[in-house]
Motif scaffolding. Structure first.
Motif, mmCIF file in Angstrom:
data_model
loop_
_atom_site.group_PDB
_atom_site.id
_atom_site.type_symbol
_atom_site.label_atom_id
_atom_site.label_comp_id
_atom_site.label_asym_id
_atom_site.label_seq_id
_atom_site.Cartn_x
_atom_site.Cartn_y
_atom_site.Cartn_z
ATOM 1 N N TYR A 1 0.809 -1.217 0.000
ATOM 2 C CA TYR A 1 0.000 0.000 0.000
ATOM 3 C C TYR A 1 0.845 1.271 0.000
ATOM 4 O O TYR A 1 0.538 2.234 -0.694
ATOM 5 N N CYS A 2 1.925 1.269 0.788
ATOM 6 C CA CYS A 2 2.719 2.489 0.981
ATOM 7 C C CYS A 2 3.883 2.596 0.000
ATOM 8 O O CYS A 2 4.684 3.517 0.102
ATOM 9 N N LYS A 3 4.001 1.635 -0.907
ATOM 10 C CA LYS A 3 5.138 1.617 -1.835
ATOM 11 C C LYS A 3 5.261 2.956 -2.562
ATOM 12 O O LYS A 3 4.285 3.463 -3.102
ATOM 13 N N ALA B 1 5.212 6.310 -2.200
ATOM 14 C CA ALA B 1 4.908 7.415 -1.288
ATOM 15 C C ALA B 1 3.586 7.133 -0.613
ATOM 16 O O ALA B 1 2.724 6.476 -1.173
ATOM 17 N N CYS B 2 3.455 7.612 0.599
ATOM 18 C CA CYS B 2 2.170 7.486 1.272
ATOM 19 C C CYS B 2 1.962 8.692 2.158
ATOM 20 O O CYS B 2 2.864 9.488 2.365
ATOM 21 N N GLY B 3 0.786 8.837 2.689
ATOM 22 C CA GLY B 3 0.465 10.005 3.504
ATOM 23 C C GLY B 3 0.652 9.786 4.990
ATOM 24 O O GLY B 3 0.180 10.579 5.784
ATOM 25 N N HIS B 4 1.331 8.682 5.385
ATOM 26 C CA HIS B 4 1.527 8.413 6.811
ATOM 27 C C HIS B 4 2.781 9.132 7.307
ATOM 28 O O HIS B 4 3.872 8.713 6.956
ATOM 29 N N PRO B 5 2.620 10.152 8.134
ATOM 30 C CA PRO B 5 3.819 10.851 8.625
ATOM 31 C C PRO B 5 4.779 9.906 9.357
ATOM 32 O O PRO B 5 5.983 10.093 9.317
ATOM 33 N N TRP B 6 4.209 8.851 10.022
ATOM 34 C CA TRP B 6 5.070 7.955 10.794
ATOM 35 C C TRP B 6 5.866 7.006 9.897
ATOM 36 O O TRP B 6 6.703 6.267 10.364
ATOM 37 N N HIS B 7 5.599 7.033 8.595
ATOM 38 C CA HIS B 7 6.432 6.273 7.669
ATOM 39 C C HIS B 7 7.561 7.110 7.092
ATOM 40 O O HIS B 7 8.265 6.671 6.197
ATOM 41 N N ARG B 8 7.702 8.314 7.597
ATOM 42 C CA ARG B 8 8.820 9.161 7.162
ATOM 43 C C ARG B 8 9.570 9.657 8.389
ATOM 44 O O ARG B 8 9.808 10.836 8.555
#
Ligand SMILES: [Zn+2]
Length: 143
Positions: free
Chosen positions: A124-126, A128-135
């Protein structure tokens, strides 16, 4: 980081997000996270267990994730939190376990969340994604 920890636990919740996602993203070791958790008051440990159970729920953990996470956690598969997380659907009442189960519950929950979150980041996050905690930035000293 223990300052202002006598209020609503907001600081603890923010730290939980950084610590747990740090483990999931390989920026922090599980032992390091457990050391942080062990230093919290019992009330804050319950808050953390509730929050991490929420992360696991949102990551849609499966019984297979549960088994793999338990293996990684170093907790015996027969321990209460390990059994709970492998049920289908999992039981999430980890904060209601007796205090002497809290560290094992934390190990299991963080490990299982890491398994499910790794899959989410690969699918799902491959890209870019909108989850701040994935950055997350690289870990800061002392947190
Ligand atoms: Zn994401």
């Amino acid at each position: 980081m223990a300052e202002a920890d006598h209020g609503d636990g907001g600081g603890v919740r923010q730290a939980t997000e950084v610590v747990v996602n740090g483990v999931a993203q390989g920026l922090r070791s599980l032992d390091d996270a457990v050391a942080w958790f062990s230093g919290l008051s019992p009330a804050h440990r319950e808050t953390v267990l509730r929050d991490v159970a929420g992360y696991a729920m949102q990551a849609h953990i499966t019984p297979a994730d549960g088994r793999e996470g338990v293996l990684r956690s170093g907790v015996k598969p027969t321990a209460n939190p390990a059994v709970m997380v492998c049920l289908d659907p999992p039981r999430y009442g980890f904060h209601r376990l007796p205090p002497d189960e809290h560290v094992r519950a934390f190990r299991v929950l963080v490990s299982v969340f890491a398994v499910a979150d790794a899959r989410r980041r690969e699918t799902y996050c491959k890209g870019a994604c909108g989850h701040p905690w994935h950055r997350l930035p690289a870990p800061a000293e002392g947190l």
